[in-house]
Design a protein around this motif. Sequence first.
Motif: not given
Length: 171
Positions: A15-34
């Motif tokens: 949850h925090i990763a998604k928000i932080l990714s949007n906030e900083l305008q940088c890519p999001l990598f979820d290790l389990d999804k990868e």
Amino acid sequence: MIISLLGYMGSGKSHIAKILSNELQCPLFDLDKEISAHYGKNIPEIFQEKGEIFFRKLEREVLEKILTRKKSGILSLGGGTPCYYNNMEIINQKSESIYLRANVNTLVERLYLQKEKRPLIANIPNEDLPEFIAKHLFDRNPFYNQAKYIVDTDKKTPEEIIQEISRLLTA
């Protein structure tokens, strides 16, 4: 810069990763999804068909690939990722690691609502969940506590957590 979020399941990493990714305008990598995309199966299927040792080797391979090939982004780690091989060492070398720390009561409260989606706890009776989480957290804390930064998430909104992370990274 890569920012790696680690912590126990239910600590808010995704949850925090998604928000932080949007906030900083940088890519999001979820290790389990990868890992799932890399192997072509979801995590429970990999565990069931190949076992945990195979999964942990695959997890390490994908982790290393992300940390060496990507220049910036937010990386949400699996709860167990820091606890195997020398994963914490490579995480700290190649990223800004942040442990999202939550106490047992907070984790139990959050995980009661998600039990069926969490293979590790799906079959644990509700009354045994606090003890299971406490023991697991005790085992994992020596790894989690190696993170460069620790952010307590108890009784904080996602916005407050993001603000604290931003302050830590710009200090």
